[in-house]
Design an enzyme around this catalytic site. Structure first.
Site, PDB file in Angstrom:
ATOM      1  N   LYS A  13       0.837  -1.214   0.000  1.00  0.00           N
ATOM      2  CA  LYS A  13       0.000   0.000   0.000  1.00  0.00           C
ATOM      3  C   LYS A  13       0.871   1.263   0.000  1.00  0.00           C
ATOM      4  O   LYS A  13       0.626   2.199  -0.749  1.00  0.00           O
ATOM      5  CB  LYS A  13      -0.931   0.042   1.233  1.00  0.00           C
ATOM      6  CG  LYS A  13      -1.899  -1.125   1.320  1.00  0.00           C
ATOM      7  CD  LYS A  13      -2.908  -0.953   2.454  1.00  0.00           C
ATOM      8  CE  LYS A  13      -2.295  -0.943   3.853  1.00  0.00           C
ATOM      9  NZ  LYS A  13      -1.802  -2.251   4.311  1.00  0.00           N
ATOM     10  N   ARG A  88     -10.849   0.284   8.083  1.00  0.00           N
ATOM     11  CA  ARG A  88     -10.361  -1.081   8.272  1.00  0.00           C
ATOM     12  C   ARG A  88     -11.400  -1.955   8.964  1.00  0.00           C
ATOM     13  O   ARG A  88     -11.174  -3.140   9.138  1.00  0.00           O
ATOM     14  CB  ARG A  88      -9.125  -1.046   9.153  1.00  0.00           C
ATOM     15  CG  ARG A  88      -7.868  -1.559   8.438  1.00  0.00           C
ATOM     16  CD  ARG A  88      -6.728  -0.947   9.127  1.00  0.00           C
ATOM     17  NE  ARG A  88      -5.517  -1.660   9.187  1.00  0.00           N
ATOM     18  CZ  ARG A  88      -4.370  -1.091   8.821  1.00  0.00           C
ATOM     19  NH1 ARG A  88      -4.352   0.100   8.278  1.00  0.00           N
ATOM     20  NH2 ARG A  88      -3.248  -1.727   9.013  1.00  0.00           N
ATOM     21  N   ARG A 127      11.434  -5.635   5.177  1.00  0.00           N
ATOM     22  CA  ARG A 127      11.102  -4.203   5.021  1.00  0.00           C
ATOM     23  C   ARG A 127      11.890  -3.343   6.011  1.00  0.00           C
ATOM     24  O   ARG A 127      11.994  -3.656   7.188  1.00  0.00           O
ATOM     25  CB  ARG A 127       9.603  -3.996   5.243  1.00  0.00           C
ATOM     26  CG  ARG A 127       9.209  -2.531   5.246  1.00  0.00           C
ATOM     27  CD  ARG A 127       7.759  -2.327   4.909  1.00  0.00           C
ATOM     28  NE  ARG A 127       6.847  -2.759   5.950  1.00  0.00           N
ATOM     29  CZ  ARG A 127       5.520  -2.674   5.833  1.00  0.00           C
ATOM     30  NH1 ARG A 127       4.978  -2.191   4.734  1.00  0.00           N
ATOM     31  NH2 ARG A 127       4.748  -3.087   6.813  1.00  0.00           N
ATOM     32  N   ARG A 160      10.207  -1.864  11.474  1.00  0.00           N
ATOM     33  CA  ARG A 160       9.056  -1.592  12.325  1.00  0.00           C
ATOM     34  C   ARG A 160       8.876  -2.719  13.340  1.00  0.00           C
ATOM     35  O   ARG A 160       9.100  -3.886  13.026  1.00  0.00           O
ATOM     36  CB  ARG A 160       7.791  -1.467  11.458  1.00  0.00           C
ATOM     37  CG  ARG A 160       7.609  -0.090  10.886  1.00  0.00           C
ATOM     38  CD  ARG A 160       6.521  -0.026   9.852  1.00  0.00           C
ATOM     39  NE  ARG A 160       5.280  -0.695  10.239  1.00  0.00           N
ATOM     40  CZ  ARG A 160       4.172  -0.696   9.495  1.00  0.00           C
ATOM     41  NH1 ARG A 160       4.157  -0.057   8.346  1.00  0.00           N
ATOM     42  NH2 ARG A 160       3.089  -1.321   9.897  1.00  0.00           N
ATOM     43  N   ARG A 171      -1.910  -9.686  12.338  1.00  0.00           N
ATOM     44  CA  ARG A 171      -2.463  -8.645  11.464  1.00  0.00           C
ATOM     45  C   ARG A 171      -3.286  -9.259  10.326  1.00  0.00           C
ATOM     46  O   ARG A 171      -4.303  -8.704   9.921  1.00  0.00           O
ATOM     47  CB  ARG A 171      -1.323  -7.776  10.903  1.00  0.00           C
ATOM     48  CG  ARG A 171      -0.741  -6.857  11.982  1.00  0.00           C
ATOM     49  CD  ARG A 171       0.698  -6.478  11.705  1.00  0.00           C
ATOM     50  NE  ARG A 171       0.846  -5.390  10.767  1.00  0.00           N
ATOM     51  CZ  ARG A 171       2.006  -5.064  10.197  1.00  0.00           C
ATOM     52  NH1 ARG A 171       3.094  -5.760  10.446  1.00  0.00           N
ATOM     53  NH2 ARG A 171       2.073  -4.040   9.374  1.00  0.00           N
TER      54      ARG A 171
END
Ligand code: AMP
Length: 216
Positions: A13, A88, A127, A160, A171
């Site tokens: 995203k 969400r 990431r 993160r 998640r």
């Protein structure tokens, strides 16, 4: 243009939003980024959100709804918005419907990014992000020129806290349970485009662009 970009953690995203912004002149509103900024600045909202975020859980709807409503009232949203990571839950989608009515800015397009779980795991664990300027890297597929240093602003890159396999599972469960029904909600309005986001950035963006040109 009034656009929502949705997809599980690691679907791209943030990366797709970067590409969209280069081409279309609308503000990028990421609820995840706004929350992280509040956590960094130790605001009351940040303190409230932090424990949920660290656990990979969703922050309560009323907190998020108020934050988004405030943001959408700002002047730069006159031209529209690219909302990333909101709504969400169905409760957020219903609250957003009221905001749409009051602002007259109805969602024209929902980009639903789709990627298999194993590929998401690879993306998430590699990431790295720059907390200073928001640039996104990947240790294998998009490394920074100097390890651990942002190419754009020279800031120190970080992983993160919620970018682990364990948190990804939590998640993903949240996504299946809470966010899939939101896609169905917009499906009923006929504004959803499903995008195969497992491909390269350029190929995914080509699909996104084809969709957005139809509403431009
Ligand atoms: P993201 O950067 O979009 O993956 O969001 C990171 C974290 O921020 C999520 O795991 C949630 O804890 C929180 N968050 C972001 N957007 C929302 C939202 N719309 N509703 C509830 N929690 C959110």
């Amino acid at each position: 243009m009034n656009i929502l970009i949705m997809g599980p953690a690691g679907a791209g995203k943030g990366t797709m939003s970067e590409s969209i912004l280069r081409q279309y002149d609308i503000p990028h509103i990421s609820t995840g980024d706004m929350l992280r900024e509040n956590v960094r600045n130790h605001t009351k909202l940040g303190e409230e959100a932090k424990s949920y975020m660290d656990a990979g859980k969703l922050v309560p709807d009323d907190v998020i709804n108020a934050m988004v409503e405030d943001r959408l009232k700002q002047q730069d949203c006159e031209k529209g918005y690219l909302l990333d990571g909101f709504p969400r839950t169905l409760v957020q989608a219903q609250a957003f419907e009221k905001i749409e009515e009051s602002t007259g800015k109805h969602v024209q397009c929902v980009l639903a990014l789709e990627v298999e779980f194993d590929a998401l795991c690879e993306r998430i664990t590699g990431r790295r992000v720059c907390p200073k300027c928001g640039a996104i890297y990947h240790t294998a597929t998009k490394p920074s020129k100097i390890e651990g240093v942002c190419d754009v602003c020279g800031g120190p890159l970080q992983q993160r806290k919620d970018d682990t396999v364990e948190q990804l599972k939590v998640r993903m469960d949240e996504y299946e349970k809470s966010t899939k029904p939101v896609i169905d909600f917009y499906e009923a309005r006929g504004v959803v485009t499903h995008i195969d986001a497992s491909k390269s950035r350029d190929l995914v963006f080509a699909q996104v662009q084809e969709t957005l040109e139809k509403i431009r």
